[in-house]
Design an enzyme around this catalytic site. Structure first.
Site, PDB file in Angstrom:
ATOM      1  N   GLY A  51     -31.442  11.934   3.017  1.00 45.15           N
ATOM      2  CA  GLY A  51     -30.047  11.664   3.362  1.00 45.15           C
ATOM      3  C   GLY A  51     -29.420  12.586   4.383  1.00 45.15           C
ATOM      4  N   GLU A 106     -26.760  19.376   2.677  1.00 45.04           N
ATOM      5  CA  GLU A 106     -26.800  18.182   1.819  1.00 45.04           C
ATOM      6  C   GLU A 106     -25.935  17.079   2.415  1.00 45.04           C
ATOM      7  OE1 GLU A 106     -28.068  16.531  -0.442  1.00 45.04           O
ATOM      8  OE2 GLU A 106     -28.602  17.661  -2.236  1.00 45.04           O
ATOM      9  N   ASP A 110     -22.826  14.737  -5.867  1.00 43.53           N
ATOM     10  CA  ASP A 110     -22.294  13.793  -6.853  1.00 43.53           C
ATOM     11  C   ASP A 110     -22.225  14.515  -8.202  1.00 43.53           C
ATOM     12  OD1 ASP A 110     -21.662  11.598  -8.366  1.00 43.53           O
ATOM     13  OD2 ASP A 110     -23.415  10.415  -7.855  1.00 43.53           O
ATOM     14  N   PHE A 159     -19.513   4.729  -4.701  1.00 43.18           N
ATOM     15  CA  PHE A 159     -20.843   4.716  -4.105  1.00 43.18           C
ATOM     16  C   PHE A 159     -20.697   4.481  -2.600  1.00 43.18           C
ATOM     17  CE2 PHE A 159     -24.840   2.713  -2.794  1.00 43.18           C
ATOM     18  CZ  PHE A 159     -25.705   3.724  -3.171  1.00 43.18           C
ATOM     19  N   VAL A 160     -21.312   5.354  -1.806  1.00 42.28           N
ATOM     20  CA  VAL A 160     -21.161   5.259  -0.355  1.00 42.28           C
ATOM     21  C   VAL A 160     -22.525   5.170   0.352  1.00 42.28           C
ATOM     22  CG1 VAL A 160     -18.914   6.410  -0.234  1.00 42.28           C
ATOM     23  CG2 VAL A 160     -20.985   7.796  -0.194  1.00 42.28           C
ATOM     24  N   ASP A 166     -28.163   5.905   1.856  1.00 41.76           N
ATOM     25  CA  ASP A 166     -28.754   4.574   1.761  1.00 41.76           C
ATOM     26  C   ASP A 166     -28.400   3.844   0.483  1.00 41.76           C
ATOM     27  OD1 ASP A 166     -30.414   6.377   0.089  1.00 41.76           O
ATOM     28  OD2 ASP A 166     -31.561   4.543  -0.248  1.00 41.76           O
ATOM     29  N   ARG A 172     -29.128   3.727   6.569  1.00 39.68           N
ATOM     30  CA  ARG A 172     -29.024   5.147   6.927  1.00 39.68           C
ATOM     31  C   ARG A 172     -28.647   5.297   8.395  1.00 39.68           C
ATOM     32  NH1 ARG A 172     -31.366   8.206   2.756  1.00 39.68           N
ATOM     33  NH2 ARG A 172     -33.106   7.271   1.678  1.00 39.68           N
TER      34      ARG A 172
HETATM   35  P1  IMP Z   1     -26.419  14.677  -7.420  1.00 43.67           P
HETATM   36  O1  IMP Z   1     -27.643  15.415  -7.840  1.00 43.67           O
HETATM   37  O2  IMP Z   1     -25.928  13.719  -8.484  1.00 43.67           O
HETATM   38  O3  IMP Z   1     -25.297  15.580  -6.921  1.00 43.67           O
HETATM   39  O4  IMP Z   1     -26.818  13.693  -6.276  1.00 43.67           O
HETATM   40  C1  IMP Z   1     -27.290  14.143  -5.116  1.00 43.67           C
HETATM   41  C2  IMP Z   1     -28.060  13.127  -4.306  1.00 43.67           C
HETATM   42  O5  IMP Z   1     -27.930  11.783  -4.748  1.00 43.67           O
HETATM   43  C3  IMP Z   1     -27.483  13.154  -2.909  1.00 43.67           C
HETATM   44  O6  IMP Z   1     -28.088  14.158  -2.138  1.00 43.67           O
HETATM   45  C4  IMP Z   1     -27.771  11.759  -2.412  1.00 43.67           C
HETATM   46  O7  IMP Z   1     -29.054  11.727  -1.828  1.00 43.67           O
HETATM   47  C5  IMP Z   1     -27.732  10.900  -3.657  1.00 43.67           C
HETATM   48  N1  IMP Z   1     -26.401  10.259  -3.792  1.00 43.67           N
HETATM   49  C6  IMP Z   1     -25.365  10.668  -4.561  1.00 43.67           C
HETATM   50  N2  IMP Z   1     -24.297   9.857  -4.436  1.00 43.67           N
HETATM   51  C7  IMP Z   1     -24.666   8.909  -3.543  1.00 43.67           C
HETATM   52  C8  IMP Z   1     -23.979   7.778  -2.963  1.00 43.67           C
HETATM   53  O8  IMP Z   1     -22.802   7.470  -3.237  1.00 43.67           O
HETATM   54  N3  IMP Z   1     -24.696   7.041  -2.075  1.00 43.67           N
HETATM   55  C9  IMP Z   1     -25.983   7.320  -1.729  1.00 43.67           C
HETATM   56  N4  IMP Z   1     -26.656   8.375  -2.221  1.00 43.67           N
HETATM   57  C10 IMP Z   1     -26.009   9.155  -3.134  1.00 43.67           C
HETATM   58 MG    MG Z   2     -29.577  13.911  -0.839  1.00 44.32          MG
END
Ligand code: IMP
Ligand code: MG
Length: 182
Positions: A51, A106, A110, A159-160, A166, A172
């Site tokens: 990402g 990053e 999330d 969700f984005v 992606d 992407r």
């Molecule tokens: P976390 O571990 O839950 O903070 O998520 C981190 C990873 O999940 C990010 O680096 C993204 O690759 C993916 N991610 C989290 N939210 C989204 C979203 O809304 N769209 C797409 N990928 C996401």
């Molecule tokens: Mg990521």
């Protein structure tokens, strides 16, 4: 890819949340701030695949200092829209992080579990300093306490996709960020 108003994948629709101009303007500001903070240092910018690739590529070109780059790949999402919470390392660091200034790049934070995992892992390698920059941070989504040193945009907990992010590995390569229309 130029950014259309609406993106469609399967039966899902996405609308523009942050435009290409807004993204690029903010990255220029982050580049200036990071260049000031790391003056006289040569940080290793660690991009989290896949990402953060676009963000890292644009951000390092806004730096007025020298830097190195490295990449790691971890997975927690699979093809789902909600994090599974389980993190696995798919591609480890190539660079030796010991004694270096590390800035992890990053795309989005999330739950914060990925950042927490990376923080622990990198701290074990005894860097000289460790900071995080994320283009996006979802408000109120963090399941763990964490501090992101540089934040591009704080966004609603939606969700984005786009600009590196992606859904099912698609979109992407679009220059804007889109939110799911619910
Ligand atoms: P976390 O571990 O839950 O903070 O998520 C981190 C990873 O999940 C990010 O680096 C993204 O690759 C993916 N991610 C989290 N939210 C989204 C979203 O809304 N769209 C797409 N990928 C996401
Ligand atoms: Mg990521």
């Amino acid at each position: 890819m130029k950014a259309p108003e609406i993106l469609t994948i399967d039966d899902l629709q996405f609308q523009v949340m942050i435009s290409e101009d807004e993204i690029q303007q903010r990255i220029a500001e982050l580049g200036e701030q990071i260049s000031r903070d790391y003056e006289g240092k040569v940080p290793i910018m660690v991009g989290v695949l896949n990402g953060a690739v676009l963000f890292l590529a644009d951000l390092i070109r806004k730096l007025s200092i020298d830097c190195e780059i490295d990449f790691i790949k971890i997975s927690s999402y699979g093809n789902a829209r909600v994090s599974s919470g389980e993190i696995t390392m798919i591609k480890d660091f190539s660079a030796d992080l010991h004694g270096r200034d590390i800035l992890v790049v990053e795309d989005i934070v999330d739950s914060g579990l990925s950042v927490q995992y990376l923080k622990r892992r990198i701290q074990n390698m005894k860097p000289s300093s460790l900071k995080f920059v994320s283009l996006l941070v979802k408000k109120g989504a963090a399941k763990v306490e964490l501090n992101i040193d540089y934040v591009g945009f704080e966004i609603e907990n939606k969700f984005v996709i786009g600009y590196g992010l992606d859904y099912k590995q698609q979109k992407r390569n679009v220059n804007a960020i889109y939110q799911l229309v619910e």
